[in-house]
Design an enzyme around this catalytic site. Structure first.
Site, PDB file in Angstrom:
ATOM      1  N   GLY A 123      56.135  55.835  24.319  1.00 41.01           N
ATOM      2  CA  GLY A 123      57.357  55.370  24.946  1.00 41.01           C
ATOM      3  C   GLY A 123      57.701  53.980  24.454  1.00 41.01           C
ATOM      4  N   ASP A 147      62.012  55.934  39.543  1.00 36.13           N
ATOM      5  CA  ASP A 147      62.446  56.726  38.386  1.00 36.13           C
ATOM      6  C   ASP A 147      62.129  58.201  38.590  1.00 36.13           C
ATOM      7  OD1 ASP A 147      63.782  56.910  35.982  1.00 36.13           O
ATOM      8  OD2 ASP A 147      61.986  56.627  34.753  1.00 36.13           O
TER       9      ASP A 147
END
Length: 478
Positions: free
Chosen positions: A29, A142
């Site tokens: 990521g 999230d």
């Protein structure tokens, strides 16, 4: 290999970090990289080891602390954490969690074609995970399909990636108006806070448990329909669809007749404009469990036949439901604030107010890494399903940044004859009018902006005015 030559983004198999031996890299990521690993004594089996790409990244320390406070079967267990020092002066945080073998939520649904009852049970378990998170003083921040993994062995869902999370007493790591999260899942009150009237807020928006519940509602809606609901972005072209009288036009059962009314109603409840109307995660879980028990035999019908035009690929592009707009041009953003201000004054009116500059109707999503599941800036258990990117030395900022295009967009406001844009805080760039947004460059793409000379800008759109010919039809007003 010399330890001082090791790069956290591309460690070879066999590298030791703490008492863990790396097996292979699974994905990467913006801030972290995930490896499959095993304990050196062979007692633990395969685990997920998440390693920071940047030295001194406090996100991992905060994530480890939050995970250590949460004890729930739908949240991967934190097994270990620490600091890795490949050379003097550089320390990279890492944490180890149990490995969950399975698929991301939307991909699981596309392959398994679950029924309404299965979805009710699944959402209830995720809501219970949120309940445990909130009870520990934490916020996930999230929640989305890519951060929910369904275990292959038994079909049980797990709430993943607490890298964007926060908990009571934790220090604030960034001071942007927008906290970490994904724009397609942001709650209406977040948009209203950041894009409200006046100057940018002096403090960042602080998400609460209701934000997590709303994001679960977005997740549920896309799970059932295959698309995102209309955006609550206050200047969006679909803003009129959030009027209480228009909600039935895009309910989950409206766009998927196989969805039972009990499930559709609970999805709509989680998407309520008023945070208190959504209910706490515990209440949502109880309602989902109750609906799963009481729903009739129609709840056993698969939600999908396999012939639907569902988004393809592991990370489908952002697609929203479409509803035929009313004939009156009052649906245009500039008029929505006027026509709806009175009817939504009880807690929802803030959604429609904006600053002195116009904003794009939808957040821009850059292609590639930042466009996964509506865009993301989380640390990245999502990397578990992401293909490994080409090797590169990590930088402090994401590599993907959309630059201001060489010419204006269609329907973008143009400067006047003197090359100036009317309106406070607007600037003319490459033949179009732009509004500067005070965010860090690393967050510009996720905020829907474009970079120009080291500053983040939004395009400003022309407002289309309604025709004044002919009488207004009150029945068509949103």
């Amino acid at each position: 290999m010399e330890s001082n030559s090791l790069n956290p983004a591309s460690l070879p198999s066999g590298t030791l970090i703490g008492r863990w031996r790396l097996l292979e890299q699974c994905g990467r990521g913006t801030f972290g990289v995930v490896y499959r690993a095993e304990s050196v004594d062979g007692t633990q089996g395969v685990v997920a080891l998440k390693l920071a790409l940047h030295p001194g990244d406090a996100r991992f320390v905060r994530e480890a602390e939050l995970l250590s406070r949460i004890h729930h079967p739908a949240v991967p267990r934190l097994l270990d954490h620490g600091q890795w020092q490949p050379r003097e002066g550089a320390s990279y945080a890492w944490l180890v969690m149990e490995w969950i073998e399975g698929a991301a939520l939307y991909d699981w649904a596309s392959a398994q074609r679950p029924s309404s009852r299965q979805v009710l049970h699944l959402l209830a378990r995720v809501a219970r995970a949120l309940e445990a998170t909130h009870a520990a003083g934490g916020i996930h921040r999230d929640v989305k399909g890519e951060n929910i993994r369904v275990r292959s062995a038994d079909g049980q869902p797990f709430l993943m990636d607490f890298g964007s999370g926060h908990f009571l007493g934790a220090s604030t790591l960034t001071w942007d108006s927008w906290p970490p999260g994904t724009s397609a899942y942001r709650a209406p009150e977040a948009w209203g806070f950041v894009l409200g009237p006046g100057k940018p807020p002096p403090v960042p928006y602080a998400p609460g448990p209701a934000d997590d519940v709303f994001a679960l509602g977005i997740t549920a809606y896309r799970l059932v329909t295959g698309k995102y609901p209309p955006s609550p972005h206050p200047r969006g072209e679909d803003a009129w669809l959030w009027h209480p009288e228009k909600l039935a036009l895009w309910s989950a059962s409206t766009h998927n007749a196989r969805c039972v009314p009990e499930l559709s109603a609970l999805v709509s409840r989680m998407l309520s404009l008023q945070p208190e109307a959504r209910g706490r995660a515990e209440e949502v879980a109880e309602a989902l469990e109750r609906a799963a028990r009481k729903a009739g035999p129609e709840a056993e019908v698969p939600l999908f036949t396999g012939e639907e035009a569902r988004p393809a690929g592991l990370f489908p592009p952002l697609q929203r439901v479409t509803v035929r707009p009313p004939p009156r041009a009052a649906r245009w953003p500039g008029l929505v604030a006027t026509s709806l201000g009175a009817s939504l004054a009880l807690g929802a009116g803030v959604l429609w107010s904006t600053r002195s500059f116009e904003l794009p109707e939808q957040p821009h999503l850059a292609e590639g890494e930042e466009a996964k599941d509506g865009g993301t800036i989380a640390v990245g258990d999502t990397a578990l399903t992401a293909p490994v990117a080409p090797e590169r030395v990590p930088s402090m900022w994401p590599a993907i940044r959309a630059e201001v295009p060489p010419k204006p967009f269609p329907k973008q406001r143009r400067p006047n004859g003197e090359g100036r844009c009317s309106g406070k805080e607007l600037v003319a760039i490459n033949g179009g009018c732009w509004a500067k947004l005070l965010v860090e460059l690393k967050d510009c793409d996720n905020m829907g902006g474009f970079v120009h000379k080291g500053v983040c800008y939004f395009p400003v759109w022309e407002l289309q005015r309604p025709s004044t010919s002919g009488p207004a039809n009150r029945d068509d007003a949103p």
